[in-house]
Design a protein around this motif. Structure first.
Motif, PDB file in Angstrom:
ATOM      1  N   ASN A   6       0.792  -1.225   0.000  1.00 12.14           N
ATOM      2  CA  ASN A   6       0.000   0.000   0.000  1.00 12.14           C
ATOM      3  C   ASN A   6       0.827   1.279   0.000  1.00 12.14           C
ATOM      4  N   HIS A   7       2.011   1.220   0.623  1.00 10.68           N
ATOM      5  CA  HIS A   7       2.839   2.416   0.793  1.00 10.68           C
ATOM      6  C   HIS A   7       4.275   2.066   0.409  1.00 10.68           C
ATOM      7  N   ILE A   8       4.714   2.576  -0.737  1.00  5.16           N
ATOM      8  CA  ILE A   8       6.023   2.218  -1.274  1.00  5.16           C
ATOM      9  C   ILE A   8       6.969   3.408  -1.155  1.00  5.16           C
ATOM     10  N   LEU A   9       8.171   3.139  -0.651  1.00  2.00           N
ATOM     11  CA  LEU A   9       9.214   4.152  -0.509  1.00  2.00           C
ATOM     12  C   LEU A   9      10.312   3.883  -1.528  1.00  2.00           C
ATOM     13  N   SER A  98      15.894   3.239   6.249  1.00  2.00           N
ATOM     14  CA  SER A  98      15.510   1.918   6.765  1.00  2.00           C
ATOM     15  C   SER A  98      14.510   1.971   7.912  1.00  2.00           C
ATOM     16  N   ARG A  99      14.531   3.045   8.698  1.00  2.00           N
ATOM     17  CA  ARG A  99      13.692   3.061   9.895  1.00  2.00           C
ATOM     18  C   ARG A  99      12.775   4.264  10.030  1.00  2.00           C
ATOM     19  N   GLU A 100      13.362   5.465   9.945  1.00  2.00           N
ATOM     20  CA  GLU A 100      12.591   6.666  10.278  1.00  2.00           C
ATOM     21  C   GLU A 100      11.394   6.879   9.362  1.00  2.00           C
ATOM     22  N   ILE A 101      11.625   6.948   8.059  1.00  2.00           N
ATOM     23  CA  ILE A 101      10.516   7.190   7.128  1.00  2.00           C
ATOM     24  C   ILE A 101       9.529   6.019   7.110  1.00  2.00           C
ATOM     25  N   PRO A 102      10.013   4.766   7.063  1.00  2.64           N
ATOM     26  CA  PRO A 102       9.028   3.668   7.085  1.00  2.64           C
ATOM     27  C   PRO A 102       8.098   3.710   8.296  1.00  2.64           C
ATOM     28  N   LYS A 103       8.620   4.048   9.465  1.00  2.00           N
ATOM     29  CA  LYS A 103       7.764   4.127  10.650  1.00  2.00           C
ATOM     30  C   LYS A 103       6.818   5.314  10.563  1.00  2.00           C
ATOM     31  N   LYS A 104       7.332   6.447  10.122  1.00  6.79           N
ATOM     32  CA  LYS A 104       6.532   7.673  10.053  1.00  6.79           C
ATOM     33  C   LYS A 104       5.398   7.565   9.031  1.00  6.79           C
ATOM     34  N   LEU A 105       5.668   6.916   7.894  1.00  6.99           N
ATOM     35  CA  LEU A 105       4.682   6.873   6.805  1.00  6.99           C
ATOM     36  C   LEU A 105       4.028   5.506   6.632  1.00  6.99           C
ATOM     37  N   ASP A 106       4.255   4.592   7.560  1.00 11.43           N
ATOM     38  CA  ASP A 106       3.663   3.254   7.488  1.00 11.43           C
ATOM     39  C   ASP A 106       4.018   2.555   6.173  1.00 11.43           C
ATOM     40  N   ILE A 107       5.288   2.675   5.778  1.00 13.62           N
ATOM     41  CA  ILE A 107       5.790   2.073   4.538  1.00 13.62           C
ATOM     42  C   ILE A 107       5.793   0.555   4.689  1.00 13.62           C
ATOM     43  N   ASP A 108       5.328  -0.156   3.657  1.00 18.26           N
ATOM     44  CA  ASP A 108       5.383  -1.619   3.707  1.00 18.26           C
ATOM     45  C   ASP A 108       6.311  -2.211   2.648  1.00 18.26           C
ATOM     46  N   LEU A 109       6.885  -1.368   1.779  1.00 16.64           N
ATOM     47  CA  LEU A 109       7.865  -1.842   0.804  1.00 16.64           C
ATOM     48  C   LEU A 109       8.828  -0.712   0.467  1.00 16.64           C
ATOM     49  N   SER A 127      27.465  -0.243   2.043  1.00 17.92           N
ATOM     50  CA  SER A 127      26.488   0.505   1.262  1.00 17.92           C
ATOM     51  C   SER A 127      25.202   0.770   2.024  1.00 17.92           C
ATOM     52  N   VAL A 128      24.523   1.819   1.607  1.00 19.20           N
ATOM     53  CA  VAL A 128      23.214   2.135   2.156  1.00 19.20           C
ATOM     54  C   VAL A 128      22.250   0.975   1.859  1.00 19.20           C
ATOM     55  N   THR A 129      22.310   0.471   0.631  1.00 21.73           N
ATOM     56  CA  THR A 129      21.418  -0.624   0.245  1.00 21.73           C
ATOM     57  C   THR A 129      21.612  -1.841   1.138  1.00 21.73           C
ATOM     58  N   GLU A 130      22.857  -2.202   1.379  1.00 20.03           N
ATOM     59  CA  GLU A 130      23.132  -3.364   2.230  1.00 20.03           C
ATOM     60  C   GLU A 130      22.566  -3.140   3.631  1.00 20.03           C
ATOM     61  N   TYR A 131      22.756  -1.957   4.169  1.00 20.53           N
ATOM     62  CA  TYR A 131      22.258  -1.649   5.504  1.00 20.53           C
ATOM     63  C   TYR A 131      20.727  -1.709   5.534  1.00 20.53           C
ATOM     64  N   VAL A 132      20.100  -1.119   4.522  1.00 19.63           N
ATOM     65  CA  VAL A 132      18.637  -1.098   4.478  1.00 19.63           C
ATOM     66  C   VAL A 132      18.084  -2.520   4.406  1.00 19.63           C
ATOM     67  N   THR A 133      18.687  -3.378   3.578  1.00 16.66           N
ATOM     68  CA  THR A 133      18.177  -4.748   3.465  1.00 16.66           C
ATOM     69  C   THR A 133      18.324  -5.503   4.784  1.00 16.66           C
ATOM     70  N   ARG A 134      19.335  -5.160   5.544  1.00 25.74           N
ATOM     71  CA  ARG A 134      19.588  -5.858   6.805  1.00 25.74           C
ATOM     72  C   ARG A 134      18.730  -5.353   7.957  1.00 25.74           C
ATOM     73  N   THR A 135      18.368  -4.066   7.947  1.00 30.12           N
ATOM     74  CA  THR A 135      17.755  -3.489   9.152  1.00 30.12           C
ATOM     75  C   THR A 135      16.367  -2.882   8.955  1.00 30.12           C
ATOM     76  N   ALA A 136      15.866  -2.855   7.747  1.00 36.13           N
ATOM     77  CA  ALA A 136      14.575  -2.204   7.504  1.00 36.13           C
ATOM     78  C   ALA A 136      13.461  -2.855   8.302  1.00 36.13           C
ATOM     79  N   VAL A 137      12.466  -2.045   8.620  1.00 35.77           N
ATOM     80  CA  VAL A 137      11.312  -2.518   9.386  1.00 35.77           C
ATOM     81  C   VAL A 137      10.200  -3.040   8.478  1.00 35.77           C
ATOM     82  N   CYS A 138      10.475  -3.123   7.169  1.00 30.11           N
ATOM     83  CA  CYS A 138       9.482  -3.612   6.216  1.00 30.11           C
ATOM     84  C   CYS A 138      10.205  -4.385   5.107  1.00 30.11           C
TER      85      CYS A 138
END
Length: 158
Positions: A6-9, A98-109, A127-138
Motif C-alpha cells: 500500500n505504501h512504497i518508498l 531503513s527506519r525513520e521514514i518507514p515508521k513515520k509513513l507506514d511504509i510496507d515496501l 552501502s546504504v542498500t546493504e544496511y537497508v536490506t539488513r535493518t529495515a522494518v518492512c
C-alpha cells in the motif's frame, strides 16, 4: 497468496540505479494501487569536514534534488499514479531510509537501487542498500535490472 503493498518508498540519489528502482516502483504501485513516496537524503555528515561550511552548499544540493524529484513526480503522475509525493531529508541516509521514514509513513515496501552514487562510503563503511536490506522494518526489494529484467547497464551518453 499475493502480497498487497500500500505504501512504497523509493530512495533516489540521482544515480542510474535509483532511476531504475523508481521506474519499477511506479509499475508496482500501479499494480497494487499503492501510494508512492520518494525520498532524497542529504548526507549532512559529508559537510562536517568542510572547514568553510556554507549553507549555500546544502541549498545547491537541495535545489538539484528538488528538480530531480519534481521530474520523477511528473513521470509517476503521467503513468497514472495519483498518490505520489516526496521529501528531502537531512542526516544519515541509512537510518532515515531503513527506519525513520518507514515508521513515520507506514511504509510496507522499500524499492532501492542496488548501488548509489557514493562509492567511497561503500568501500569504507558499507552501502546504504546493504544496511537497508539488513535493518529495515518492512520488505525491501533491491532493483538490479531494467524494466525488461535485463541486467542494468548505462547506455552511452548517460
Amino acid at each position: 497468496m499475493l502480497q498487497q503493498y500500500n505504501h512504497i518508498l523509493v530512495p533516489v540519489d540521482g544515480s542510474y540505479e535509483a532511476e531504475l528502482a523508481f521506474k519499477k516502483a511506479v509499475a508496482v504501485a500501479k499494480r497494487n494501487d499503492a501510494d508512492l513516496h520518494l525520498v532524497h537524503v542529504v548526507d549532512t555528515r559529508a559537510f562536517q569536514n568542510i572547514s568553510s561550511f556554507d549553507t549555500t552548499m546544502v541549498e545547491e544540493v537541495t535545489d538539484t534534488a528538488k528538480k530531480t524529484l519534481d521530474k520523477y513526480i511528473q513521470e509517476a503522475k503521467d503513468s497514472g499514479i495519483s498518490d505520489v509525493d516526496y521529501s528531502i531529508e537531512y542526516g544519515a541516509p541509512k537510518t532515515i531510509i531503513s527506519r525513520e521514514i518507514p515508521k513515520k509513513l507506514d511504509i510496507d515496501l522499500i524499492m532501492i537501487g542496488a548501488t548509489g552514487l557514493n562509492a567511497v562510503e561503500r568501500l569504507l563503511i558499507g552501502s546504504v542498500t546493504e544496511y537497508v536490506t539488513r535493518t529495515a522494518v518492512c520488505d525491501v526489494l533491491v532493483v538490479r535490472t531494467d524494466q525488461e529484467n535485463k541486467p542494468a547497464q548505462k547506455t552511452t551518453g548517460e
